[in-house]
Design an enzyme around this catalytic site. Structure first.
Site, PDB file in Angstrom:
ATOM      1  N   LYS A 189       0.062   0.926  13.046  1.00  0.00           N
ATOM      2  CA  LYS A 189       0.531   0.398  11.774  1.00  0.00           C
ATOM      3  C   LYS A 189      -0.373  -0.152  10.983  1.00  0.00           C
ATOM      4  O   LYS A 189      -0.902  -1.217  10.834  1.00  0.00           O
ATOM      5  CB  LYS A 189       1.811  -0.813  12.016  1.00  0.00           C
ATOM      6  CG  LYS A 189       3.056  -0.277  12.470  1.00  0.00           C
ATOM      7  CD  LYS A 189       4.006  -1.375  12.577  1.00  0.00           C
ATOM      8  CE  LYS A 189       5.499  -0.967  13.111  1.00  0.00           C
ATOM      9  NZ  LYS A 189       5.919   0.147  12.444  1.00  0.00           N
ATOM     10  N   THR A 190      -1.324   0.896  10.365  1.00  0.00           N
ATOM     11  CA  THR A 190      -2.549   0.492   9.487  1.00  0.00           C
ATOM     12  C   THR A 190      -2.391   1.047   8.206  1.00  0.00           C
ATOM     13  O   THR A 190      -1.346   2.152   7.883  1.00  0.00           O
ATOM     14  CB  THR A 190      -3.699   0.988  10.176  1.00  0.00           C
ATOM     15  OG1 THR A 190      -3.747   2.554  10.344  1.00  0.00           O
ATOM     16  CG2 THR A 190      -3.802   0.593  11.760  1.00  0.00           C
ATOM     17  N   ALA A 191      -3.258   0.679   7.340  1.00  0.00           N
ATOM     18  CA  ALA A 191      -3.497   1.333   5.833  1.00  0.00           C
ATOM     19  C   ALA A 191      -3.965   2.747   6.233  1.00  0.00           C
ATOM     20  O   ALA A 191      -3.644   3.523   5.120  1.00  0.00           O
ATOM     21  CB  ALA A 191      -4.290   0.446   4.858  1.00  0.00           C
ATOM     22  N   GLN A 219      -5.329  -6.180   2.751  1.00  0.00           N
ATOM     23  CA  GLN A 219      -5.084  -6.895   3.892  1.00  0.00           C
ATOM     24  C   GLN A 219      -6.120  -6.705   4.967  1.00  0.00           C
ATOM     25  O   GLN A 219      -6.686  -7.508   5.665  1.00  0.00           O
ATOM     26  CB  GLN A 219      -3.734  -6.888   4.672  1.00  0.00           C
ATOM     27  CG  GLN A 219      -2.645  -7.608   3.606  1.00  0.00           C
ATOM     28  CD  GLN A 219      -1.142  -7.352   4.239  1.00  0.00           C
ATOM     29  OE1 GLN A 219      -0.905  -7.473   5.466  1.00  0.00           O
ATOM     30  NE2 GLN A 219      -0.145  -7.033   3.378  1.00  0.00           N
ATOM     31  N   ALA A 262       0.956  -1.071   0.008  1.00  0.00           N
ATOM     32  CA  ALA A 262       0.133   0.186   0.150  1.00  0.00           C
ATOM     33  C   ALA A 262       0.794   1.264   0.063  1.00  0.00           C
ATOM     34  O   ALA A 262       0.629   2.359  -0.602  1.00  0.00           O
ATOM     35  CB  ALA A 262      -0.903   0.052   1.241  1.00  0.00           C
ATOM     36  N   GLU A 276       9.888  -4.583  -6.130  1.00  0.00           N
ATOM     37  CA  GLU A 276       8.921  -5.495  -5.828  1.00  0.00           C
ATOM     38  C   GLU A 276       8.734  -6.755  -6.361  1.00  0.00           C
ATOM     39  O   GLU A 276       8.363  -6.938  -7.540  1.00  0.00           O
ATOM     40  CB  GLU A 276       7.444  -4.756  -5.894  1.00  0.00           C
ATOM     41  CG  GLU A 276       6.328  -5.835  -5.263  1.00  0.00           C
ATOM     42  CD  GLU A 276       6.389  -6.243  -3.925  1.00  0.00           C
ATOM     43  OE1 GLU A 276       6.568  -7.696  -3.798  1.00  0.00           O
ATOM     44  OE2 GLU A 276       6.542  -5.604  -3.138  1.00  0.00           O
ATOM     45  N   ASP A 284       4.849   0.336   7.615  1.00  0.00           N
ATOM     46  CA  ASP A 284       5.160  -0.547   8.503  1.00  0.00           C
ATOM     47  C   ASP A 284       6.471  -0.698   8.994  1.00  0.00           C
ATOM     48  O   ASP A 284       6.696  -0.791  10.036  1.00  0.00           O
ATOM     49  CB  ASP A 284       4.429  -2.118   8.288  1.00  0.00           C
ATOM     50  CG  ASP A 284       3.107  -2.331   8.266  1.00  0.00           C
ATOM     51  OD1 ASP A 284       2.123  -1.310   8.517  1.00  0.00           O
ATOM     52  OD2 ASP A 284       2.611  -3.118   7.884  1.00  0.00           O
ATOM     53  N   CYS A 291      -8.427   2.186  13.191  1.00  0.00           N
ATOM     54  CA  CYS A 291      -8.403   0.993  13.447  1.00  0.00           C
ATOM     55  C   CYS A 291      -9.956   0.903  13.637  1.00  0.00           C
ATOM     56  O   CYS A 291     -10.602   0.947  14.715  1.00  0.00           O
ATOM     57  CB  CYS A 291      -7.808   0.563  14.720  1.00  0.00           C
ATOM     58  SG  CYS A 291      -7.790  -1.385  15.106  1.00  0.00           S
ATOM     59  N   CYS A 346      -1.968  -3.371  12.660  1.00  0.00           N
ATOM     60  CA  CYS A 346      -3.466  -3.274  12.940  1.00  0.00           C
ATOM     61  C   CYS A 346      -3.554  -4.094  14.311  1.00  0.00           C
ATOM     62  O   CYS A 346      -4.226  -4.872  14.152  1.00  0.00           O
ATOM     63  CB  CYS A 346      -4.449  -3.754  12.065  1.00  0.00           C
ATOM     64  SG  CYS A 346      -6.150  -3.423  12.266  1.00  0.00           S
TER      65      CYS A 346
END
Length: 427
Positions: free
Chosen positions: A316-318, A53, A23, A45, A308, A351, A171
């Site tokens: 640590k989230t999108a 996710q 992301a 990548e 992350d 979250c 998350c």
């Protein structure tokens, strides 16, 4: 889009090299190219598939189709970026180069480090041998989330264990999302009374932002869940269906305790990738060191990091990535132009805590646990509207907004940069 940007033995230099096609990597590349289409950007990548996710917890609760969480990497790769299908093996800031696992090297004017983190399944003895069978599952893996839902549907009685390792993790609400959605299903099927549910947390709090704990505790009590704080999963014997925990008491003494189970949902320990932790860019904990406000490396100013793998003490989230992308894009371009870095990150993360099927507590917060709600509503109240946001709008926003460089709802409330060592948040 090129996949052969540099021939073996040669070094091709790009304006920007991005390590990671998750992301953070795709999103920041798209945002940079929207601002300055003539930039030569390479994304390193190796993966052929890209995953959404955040929906895996919904898959494990029977509320989302696993096939809708994955797309070909080629379909999300920004069209004007150079996609290098390889893994980065070493970062050499002194030479402004990134070494690849196929023997090539590529050069950069600016580097963005966002390779994600490593799920350390191997740190729990016996776990990898039994994942996906013997009642052992995890929503942290694409192929296992459907197995979670299978186990939830099939369990009519017995012992269900859920785990959460020490922070930081991706998350941090996801471990208890699995718990709540499972319990809500068992409640609707009228079998919850026959299931002994226990949540084992390595830490000593249910959630790191205190404002949300009372709302969450109401659901813990509603589902008659036992909380075991200071209880860290260290081994699994799938054949015997026994999990062993290192349990810390009030005096700090640690004892090993075996617990039988019929279903075990595991959240693995999570660590920085070796690429980062073994480089000069790492902080003492192994994460890519950044100024918490500008997301630039404090010792190597032509390096930025987000997602992350960076050291900023946010969740640590999108959702955090969505805000970080704008900060990195603005600051990196200013750096290229020799100007002061204008953007500031306030630590925002979100979250959406799925406390039951159809209701979510939309936890949004920044550095120090400061509440940063997007909407003028009490963020601690479970809402059906937040469920629709989580289950329908956010996946659409991810594929059509974040990955396309469309920066909707990304304004930061941060003030000018503060010292890098701000109070850390574990959520």
């Amino acid at each position: 889009m090129s996949t052969n940007a540099a021939a073996p033995g040669n070094t091709e230099t790009f304006d920007v090299v991005v390590i990671g096609g998750g992301a953070a990597g795709i999103g920041v590349t798209a945002s940079l190219l929207r601002r300055r289409p003539d930039l030569r950007i390479a994304i390193v990548e190796p993966a052929e598939r890209h995953y959404y996710q955040p929906a895996w917890t919904l898959v494990g609760g029977g509320a989302f189709n696993i096939d809708d969480t994955v797309r070909p990497m080629s379909s999300v790769m920004p069209g004007h970026a150079h996609w290098i299908k390889a893994s980065a093996s070493a970062i050499e800031p002194g030479q402004h180069t990134v070494r690849l696992d196929d023997g090539r090297s590529i050069g950069y004017r600016r580097l963005i480090v966002c390779p994600g983190l490593r799920l350390a399944w191997d740190r729990i003895e016996g776990l990898e041998a039994t994942l996906g069978r013997n009642g052992v599952t995890s929503n942290y893996r694409f192929d296992l989330a459907p197995y979670t839902w299978q186990l939830v549907r099939e369990l009519k009685g017995g012992k269900a264990l859920f785990t959460q390792p020490g922070m930081p993790i991706k998350c941090a609400g996801a471990p208890q999302k699995a718990l709540y959605l499972s319990c809500d299903y068992w409640r609707t099927q009228r079998v919850l009374d026959q299931i002994d549910v226990e949540f084992n947390l390595a830490g000593d709090v249910l959630f790191g932002v205190a404002a949300f704990v009372p709302s969450l505790m109401k659901y813990v009590e509603r589902y008659r869940t036992s909380l075991a704080f200071g209880s860290n999963l260290v081994s699994v014997d799938g054949a015997r269906k026994v999990a062993t925990f290192a349990v810390k008491d009030a005096n700090g003494s640690v004892a090993r305790v075996e617990k039988p189970f019929d279903m075990l949902h595991v959240v693995p320990p999570q660590v920085p990738p070796a690429l980062v932790s073994e480089s000069v860019l790492a902080d003492q904990a192994g994460w890519c060191e950044v100024d918490h406000a500008t997301l630039a490396h404090p010792r190597v100013p032509d390096v930025f990091a987000l997602g992350d793998a960076c050291s900023a003490p946010n969740a640590k989230t999108a959702a955090a990535v969505r805000k970080q992308i704008v900060v990195v894009a603005d600051n990196l371009l200013a750096s290229l132009d020799g100007k002061p870095l204008p953007a500031r990150y306030d630590g925002y993360g979100a979250c959406p805590l799925t406390v039951e099927k159809g209701k979510v507590v939309l936890a949004e917060f920044g550095y120090g646990g400061k509440l940063l709600p997007t909407f003028p509503l009490n963020p601690t109240v479970p809402r059906a509207s937040a469920w629709h946001l989580k289950a329908s709008f956010l996946p659409w926003l991810y594929w059509n907004g974040l990955l396309k460089g469309r920066e909707w709802l990304t304004a930061s409330t941060a003030q000018p940069a503060k010292p890098a060592n701000q109070a850390k948040l574990s959520a």
